[in-house]
Write a protein that holds these residues in place. Structure first.
Motif, PDB file in Angstrom:
ATOM      1  N   LEU A 245      -9.569  -2.373   2.182  1.00 30.81           N
ATOM      2  CA  LEU A 245      -9.748  -3.767   3.041  1.00 30.81           C
ATOM      3  C   LEU A 245      -8.943  -3.601   4.580  1.00 30.81           C
ATOM      4  O   LEU A 245      -7.981  -2.817   4.384  1.00 30.81           O
ATOM      5  CB  LEU A 245      -9.082  -4.948   2.329  1.00 30.81           C
ATOM      6  N   ASP A 246      -9.378  -3.876   5.444  1.00 32.43           N
ATOM      7  CA  ASP A 246      -8.974  -3.843   6.558  1.00 32.43           C
ATOM      8  C   ASP A 246      -8.263  -5.323   6.976  1.00 32.43           C
ATOM      9  O   ASP A 246      -8.923  -6.352   6.805  1.00 32.43           O
ATOM     10  CB  ASP A 246      -9.882  -3.749   7.675  1.00 32.43           C
TER      11      ASP A 246
ATOM     12  N   TYR B 252       1.706  -6.428  -6.742  1.00 33.87           N
ATOM     13  CA  TYR B 252       2.499  -6.241  -5.692  1.00 33.87           C
ATOM     14  C   TYR B 252       2.803  -4.819  -5.268  1.00 33.87           C
ATOM     15  O   TYR B 252       3.428  -4.404  -4.214  1.00 33.87           O
ATOM     16  CB  TYR B 252       3.978  -7.041  -5.933  1.00 33.87           C
ATOM     17  N   LYS B 253       2.416  -3.986  -6.017  1.00 35.02           N
ATOM     18  CA  LYS B 253       2.724  -2.217  -5.667  1.00 35.02           C
ATOM     19  C   LYS B 253       1.598  -1.955  -5.178  1.00 35.02           C
ATOM     20  O   LYS B 253       1.650  -0.396  -4.949  1.00 35.02           O
ATOM     21  CB  LYS B 253       2.829  -1.862  -7.320  1.00 35.02           C
ATOM     22  N   SER B 254       0.466  -2.387  -4.964  1.00 33.19           N
ATOM     23  CA  SER B 254      -0.710  -1.937  -4.156  1.00 33.19           C
ATOM     24  C   SER B 254      -0.455  -1.439  -2.962  1.00 33.19           C
ATOM     25  O   SER B 254       0.418  -2.484  -2.455  1.00 33.19           O
ATOM     26  CB  SER B 254      -1.836  -2.843  -4.541  1.00 33.19           C
ATOM     27  N   PRO B 255      -1.108  -0.719  -2.325  1.00 33.07           N
ATOM     28  CA  PRO B 255      -0.812  -0.095  -0.809  1.00 33.07           C
ATOM     29  C   PRO B 255      -1.068  -1.162   0.039  1.00 33.07           C
ATOM     30  O   PRO B 255      -0.370  -1.559   1.137  1.00 33.07           O
ATOM     31  CB  PRO B 255      -1.765   0.958  -0.692  1.00 33.07           C
TER      32      PRO B 255
ATOM     33  N   GLU C 187       1.405  -3.039   2.815  1.00 33.03           N
ATOM     34  CA  GLU C 187       1.151  -3.130   4.166  1.00 33.03           C
ATOM     35  C   GLU C 187       1.343  -4.294   4.626  1.00 33.03           C
ATOM     36  O   GLU C 187       1.906  -4.813   5.754  1.00 33.03           O
ATOM     37  CB  GLU C 187      -0.539  -2.901   4.372  1.00 33.03           C
ATOM     38  N   PHE C 188       0.811  -5.621   3.903  1.00 31.77           N
ATOM     39  CA  PHE C 188       0.911  -6.894   4.198  1.00 31.77           C
ATOM     40  C   PHE C 188       2.668  -7.257   4.238  1.00 31.77           C
ATOM     41  O   PHE C 188       2.919  -7.896   5.218  1.00 31.77           O
ATOM     42  CB  PHE C 188       0.280  -7.654   2.968  1.00 31.77           C
TER      43      PHE C 188
ATOM     44  N   ASN D  50       3.472 -10.806   9.662  1.00 28.13           N
ATOM     45  CA  ASN D  50       2.844 -11.838   8.736  1.00 28.13           C
ATOM     46  C   ASN D  50       4.046 -12.927   8.393  1.00 28.13           C
ATOM     47  O   ASN D  50       3.503 -14.090   7.869  1.00 28.13           O
ATOM     48  CB  ASN D  50       2.490 -11.081   7.497  1.00 28.13           C
ATOM     49  N   VAL D  51       5.256 -12.492   8.697  1.00 25.41           N
ATOM     50  CA  VAL D  51       6.219 -13.362   8.221  1.00 25.41           C
ATOM     51  C   VAL D  51       6.237 -14.740   8.964  1.00 25.41           C
ATOM     52  O   VAL D  51       6.853 -15.655   8.729  1.00 25.41           O
ATOM     53  CB  VAL D  51       7.559 -12.736   8.316  1.00 25.41           C
TER      54      VAL D  51
END
Length: 282
Positions: free
Chosen positions: A184-185, A202-205, A209-210, A216-217
């Motif tokens: 995903l982009d 939560y461990k996914s790349p 990135e998020f 994003n915060v």
């Protein structure tokens, strides 16, 4: 007397905007009234102790646009799932969680079932879908997608409509999109919606990135919502395995990100872990 924040919202909202007009009898009585009025029936199956039920009553059910639409187009019923005919309705319609929203047409046929608290926009979209099943954006998009060749752009266009209308089918089709196109982009608005709905590890790349993008915060609702998703998903996994360590590892890794947000009365990581540990069998 000290009012809770939720109670204060409910008090202000009720006096400021009015609310959905609910019947309080049995389902059978409401179905009869629905048929006589030639209007569909909306049923809120709730429990007095249910937090999301109270939140929806204090927010979505008093939203001016929702109130006007539902009072004009529906007969509405509040049904306590634990009293009177509530348990029978729970069994008949396979209800196992609160709140559950049922929609019947004027002939008494169940046409939609939604599980979980709904925001005003979601409630309005579902109501419009039931009242006008042929002309609302989601139904039109559903027909378009059904006739398409199911290519990436077709599914993406469908997901966009579901996301724009906060439809209850969003998670299903977001997960389908993610399974087919996992790279995903996150800068793409639609694929970002797919990420929010379909990525729970939560461990996914993508999660890394998020979480590590400080831009994003700035959107606290989205950022905290995603962190809460990681907490709940991991907690369920840990509870199923009765393995506190699974939850402990997640908290240690995610807590620094949580501290970036303006969370009032945030407990320390140690205090939170102590609380979570008490939920597991020794």
């Amino acid at each position: 007397m000290k009012l809770t924040f939720l109670a204060l919202i409910a008090l202000v909202s009720t006096y400021s905007f009015g609310q959905i007009t609910f019947e309080h009898g049995t389902l059978e009585e409401a179905l009869k009234k629905s048929k006589e009025a030639k209007k569909p029936l909306f049923v809120d199956v709730f429990a007095t102790w249910c937090g999301p039920c109270k939140q929806m009553a204090a927010t979505s059910f008093v939203d001016p646009e929702v109130t006007a639409f539902y009072n004009s187009n529906f007969v509405s019923l509040k049904l306590d799932g634990e009293k009177n005919d509530g348990p029978e309705v729970m069994r008949k319609y396979g209800i196992s969680a609160y709140p559950t929203l049922l929609y019947f047409n004027a002939n008494g046929d169940l046409v939609a079932k939604v599980v979980g608290g709904q925001q005003a926009k979601q409630l309005l979209a579902k109501g419009r879908e039931v009242v006008n099943p042929e002309g609302n954006p989601v139904s039109l998009a559903n027909k378009t997608y059904a006739k398409s060749k199911k290519k990436r752009e077709d599914l993406k266009a469908y997901v966009k409509v579901l996301a724009d209308n906060e439809h209850d089918s969003l998670r299903k089709y977001a997960e389908e999109y993610y399974q087919k196109y996992p790279a995903l982009d996150l800068k793409d608005p639609v694929e970002f919606q797919v990420f929010r709905s379909a990525v729970h590890d939560y461990k996914s790349p993508l999660s890394k990135e998020f979480l590590n993008n400080d831009e994003n915060v700035k959107n606290q609702d989205v950022y905290l919502g995603k962190i809460n998703d990681y907490f709940m998903t991991t907690y369920q996994e840990a509870k199923a395995a009765n393995n506190f360590e699974i939850m402990q590892n997640m908290v240690v890794e995610i807590y620094p990100y949580l501290k970036k947000c303006n969370v009032p009365d945030l407990p320390s990581q140690a205090d939170y872990l102590e609380y979570v540990k008490s939920q597991f069998v020794n």
